[in-house]
Design an enzyme around this catalytic site. Structure first.
Site, PDB file in Angstrom:
ATOM      1  N   GLY A 164      14.270  50.940  31.506  1.00 29.47           N
ATOM      2  CA  GLY A 164      13.904  51.871  32.574  1.00 29.47           C
ATOM      3  C   GLY A 164      13.885  53.318  32.132  1.00 29.47           C
ATOM      4  N   GLY A 165      13.618  53.519  30.825  1.00 32.22           N
ATOM      5  CA  GLY A 165      13.501  54.886  30.329  1.00 32.22           C
ATOM      6  C   GLY A 165      14.833  55.615  30.193  1.00 32.22           C
ATOM      7  N   LYS A 201      12.345  56.912  14.260  1.00 35.04           N
ATOM      8  CA  LYS A 201      11.663  58.181  14.061  1.00 35.04           C
ATOM      9  C   LYS A 201      11.124  58.602  15.424  1.00 35.04           C
ATOM     10  CE  LYS A 201       8.564  60.726  11.214  1.00 35.04           C
ATOM     11  NZ  LYS A 201       9.631  61.741  11.141  1.00 35.04           N
ATOM     12  N   LYS A 237       5.953  55.358  34.521  1.00 30.85           N
ATOM     13  CA  LYS A 237       4.495  55.474  34.557  1.00 30.85           C
ATOM     14  C   LYS A 237       4.027  55.882  35.956  1.00 30.85           C
ATOM     15  CE  LYS A 237       4.646  51.732  31.286  1.00 30.85           C
ATOM     16  NZ  LYS A 237       4.718  50.258  31.156  1.00 30.85           N
ATOM     17  N   ASN A 289       7.893  43.367  27.348  1.00 27.04           N
ATOM     18  CA  ASN A 289       8.316  42.982  28.693  1.00 27.04           C
ATOM     19  C   ASN A 289       7.868  41.552  28.954  1.00 27.04           C
ATOM     20  OD1 ASN A 289       9.514  45.464  29.376  1.00 27.04           O
ATOM     21  ND2 ASN A 289       7.501  46.339  29.736  1.00 27.04           N
ATOM     22  N   ARG A 291       7.415  39.640  31.485  1.00 18.68           N
ATOM     23  CA  ARG A 291       7.126  39.432  32.917  1.00 18.68           C
ATOM     24  C   ARG A 291       5.790  40.057  33.242  1.00 18.68           C
ATOM     25  NH1 ARG A 291       7.478  44.714  34.208  1.00 18.68           N
ATOM     26  NH2 ARG A 291       9.061  45.907  33.108  1.00 18.68           N
ATOM     27  N   VAL A 294       3.898  46.063  36.650  1.00 12.12           N
ATOM     28  CA  VAL A 294       3.399  46.732  37.859  1.00 12.12           C
ATOM     29  C   VAL A 294       1.882  46.965  37.735  1.00 12.12           C
ATOM     30  CG1 VAL A 294       3.539  48.859  39.232  1.00 12.12           C
ATOM     31  CG2 VAL A 294       5.607  47.912  38.191  1.00 12.12           C
ATOM     32  N   ARG A 337       0.153  55.047  41.120  1.00 13.21           N
ATOM     33  CA  ARG A 337       1.321  54.545  41.844  1.00 13.21           C
ATOM     34  C   ARG A 337       1.676  55.531  42.949  1.00 13.21           C
ATOM     35  NH1 ARG A 337       5.555  51.885  37.583  1.00 13.21           N
ATOM     36  NH2 ARG A 337       4.027  51.097  36.067  1.00 13.21           N
TER      37      ARG A 337
HETATM   38  P1  ADP Z   1      12.601  51.613  28.188  1.00 14.98           P
HETATM   39  O1  ADP Z   1      12.877  50.164  27.977  1.00 14.98           O
HETATM   40  O2  ADP Z   1      13.823  52.340  28.659  1.00 14.98           O
HETATM   41  O3  ADP Z   1      11.395  51.879  29.023  1.00 14.98           O
HETATM   42  P2  ADP Z   1      11.130  52.202  25.721  1.00 14.98           P
HETATM   43  O4  ADP Z   1      11.623  51.827  24.383  1.00 14.98           O
HETATM   44  O5  ADP Z   1      10.013  51.396  26.291  1.00 14.98           O
HETATM   45  O6  ADP Z   1      12.369  52.248  26.732  1.00 14.98           O
HETATM   46  O7  ADP Z   1      10.707  53.727  25.707  1.00 14.98           O
HETATM   47  C1  ADP Z   1      10.364  54.405  26.889  1.00 14.98           C
HETATM   48  C2  ADP Z   1       9.653  55.687  26.584  1.00 14.98           C
HETATM   49  O8  ADP Z   1      10.460  56.527  25.743  1.00 14.98           O
HETATM   50  C3  ADP Z   1       8.351  55.520  25.815  1.00 14.98           C
HETATM   51  O9  ADP Z   1       7.275  55.221  26.654  1.00 14.98           O
HETATM   52  C4  ADP Z   1       8.237  56.908  25.188  1.00 14.98           C
HETATM   53  O10 ADP Z   1       7.820  57.828  26.179  1.00 14.98           O
HETATM   54  C5  ADP Z   1       9.664  57.250  24.809  1.00 14.98           C
HETATM   55  N1  ADP Z   1       9.989  56.800  23.427  1.00 14.98           N
HETATM   56  C6  ADP Z   1      10.570  55.627  23.062  1.00 14.98           C
HETATM   57  N2  ADP Z   1      10.683  55.534  21.708  1.00 14.98           N
HETATM   58  C7  ADP Z   1      10.155  56.678  21.197  1.00 14.98           C
HETATM   59  C8  ADP Z   1       9.961  57.186  19.845  1.00 14.98           C
HETATM   60  N3  ADP Z   1      10.329  56.497  18.765  1.00 14.98           N
HETATM   61  N4  ADP Z   1       9.359  58.408  19.724  1.00 14.98           N
HETATM   62  C9  ADP Z   1       8.978  59.130  20.804  1.00 14.98           C
HETATM   63  N5  ADP Z   1       9.131  58.705  22.076  1.00 14.98           N
HETATM   64  C10 ADP Z   1       9.717  57.501  22.292  1.00 14.98           C
END
Ligand code: ADP
Length: 446
Positions: A164-165, A201, A237, A289, A291, A294, A337
């Protein structure tokens, strides 16, 4: 085929599943909390069962209550929607132990992809390109510093149990590492009950591109192109489009093939999404994911498929109807959304909808569970509608979105509709010229 299924969710996604089931001649059971007795999914299902008080922990997340609802109604399978229990492997195991069917992948696949370190390792072994980073968990500051030197700054520290970010910290240079590392670990522990973190990175200006895949559980899988979901606020999103404005046919085929082969080789069953950051023509896996997402309707629009029906068919043991040769991109689709939130702070705005009018016409789809007089309860997610438009190309889709937003009326509560009206006037949006940071910097400026 199943005769009756239970939908372990609420809101627009519960309705979405009920619609697919009805068209397939399958009876539906809705479950609801006491706060949702008047909800649309309760009205639309053939049967409804109250499973607890408003708090999700005691209702939509209560595994015993949901299993009991199945036993009482004779439902043979459970569709989890998204959120709530949709990626809970323990739930899937319990469903199977009760001789019921989970409409989704196996508990084992959910578990692998739910742990970000294991997911990344698995994907790397399957040939999916990943963000350069630590090989696994990093448990000391010394190790973190050492790996960061090897990869190069800036570095992002992520919680393996995150979602969830949340649970991410960026260190721009070595001087920021100590603070970022310690905070990331303690936040991971308090938010997810697991302090494990890993390093990646940090990519400066990537787009978020995700690939929709679908497997039959028996070694066959297809890809249904990409969705560009770069327009995000706080990693959530808000606007998604398919195809991605910067992705051409060859790029789509190459990454799609890698993804489909990866999930086919592990006998993945059902719908899944492999998420990437995309920068300078390179894809970097971030998570999968397991599942329905959205934003799945934009993929349905451009491929002319019904992903939920396909999920139900595969869960019932029928052959998958999707074949790669028949999956051809047709036109362009955009989803926005619409949340019950007050701008500019996006604070939740529950309350009574005094007037509601849905847009219509060619290429317009509104997935929503609201109605005139509906009272949005304060206990759940603030998403109240997804407006999806489909047209022959991107400019036509943008015009259609503008037209449809103009027809949509939601009175009584504040919504994010004005945000989209403003975005449609922005040159960068019109040109498709944005990355994952675009929206936040635009919001800061406006
Ligand atoms: P969650 O499961 O919490 O959604 P994610 O791994 O999908 O976590 O990452 C969510 C968001 O975080 C990505 O869409 C991007 O905006 C940012 N992010 C994740 N990893 C990186 C990275 N290596 N570099 C820059 N931004 C990142």
């Amino acid at each position: 085929m199943f005769e009756k299924i239970l939908i372990a969710n609420r809101g627009e996604i519960a309705l979405r599943v009920i619609r697919a089931a009805k068209e397939m001649g399958i009876q539906t059971v809705a479950v609801h909390s006491t706060a949702d007795s008047d909800a649309m999914h309760v009205r639309m299902a053939d049967e409804a069962i109250c499973i607890g008080p408003p708090s999700s922990n005691k209702s939509y997340l209560s595994i015993p209550a949901i299993i009991s609802a199945c036993e009482v109604t004779g439902a043979q399978a459970i569709h989890p929607g998204y959120g709530f229990l949709s990626e809970n492997s323990k739930f899937v195991q319990i469903i199977e132990d009760h001789d019921l069917k989970f409409i989704g992948p196996t508990a084992q696949h959910i578990q692998i992809m739910g742990d970000k370190i294991t997911a990344k390792e698995t994907m790397r072994e399957l040939g999916v390109p990943c963000v350069p980073g630590s090989p696994g968990e990093v448990d000391t500051l010394e190790l973190a510093n050492q790996i960061a030197e090897e990869i190069g700054y800036p570095i992002i520290i992520k919680a393996t149990a995150g979602g969830g970010g949340r649970g991410m910290k960026v260190a721009a240079s070595k001087s920021e590492m100590s603070d970022a590392f310690t905070t990331a670990r303690s936040e991971a522990n308090s938010n997810f009950g697991n302090p494990a973190v890993y390093l990646e990175k940090y990519l400066g200006t990537p787009r978020h591109i995700e690939i929709q895949v679908f497997g039959d559980g028996a070694g066959n899988a297809v890809y249904l192109g990409e969705r560009d979901c770069s327009l995000q606020r706080r990693h959530q999103k808000v606007f998604e489009e398919a195809p991605g404005p910067t992705i051409d046919t060859v790029v789509r085929q190459n990454i799609g093939k890698v993804c489909a082969e990866a999930v086919a080789s592990i006998n993945y069953a059902g719908a899944g999404t492999i998420e990437f950051l995309y920068e300078n023509g390179e894809f970097y896996f971030i998570e999968m994911n397991t599942r329905l997402q959205v934003e799945h309707p934009i993929t349905e629009a451009i491929y002319g498929v019904d992903l939920v029906k396909e999920q139900i068919r595969v869960a019932a043991g029928l052959p998958m109807q999707l074949t790669q040769e028949k999956l051809k991109v047709n036109g362009h689709a955009i989803e926005v959304r619409i949340n019950a939130e007050k701008l500019p702070n996006f604070s939740p705005c529950p309350g009574k909808i005094t007037q509601f009018h849905a847009p219509g016409g060619l290429g317009v789809r509104l997935d929503s569970a609201i109605y005139d007089g509906y009272i949005i309860p304060p206990y759940y997610d603030s998403l109240i509608a997804k407006l999806i438009v489909h047209a022959e190309d991107r400019p036509a889709a943008l015009s259609r979105l503008k037209r449809a937003l103009g027809e949509l009326i939601v009175d009584g509560v504040d919504t994010t509709i004005p945000l989209f009206n403003s975005l449609l006037g922005e040159e960068d949006i019109i040109k498709g010229n944005y990355n994952i940071h675009w929206l936040e910097s635009w919001l800061d400026k406006s």
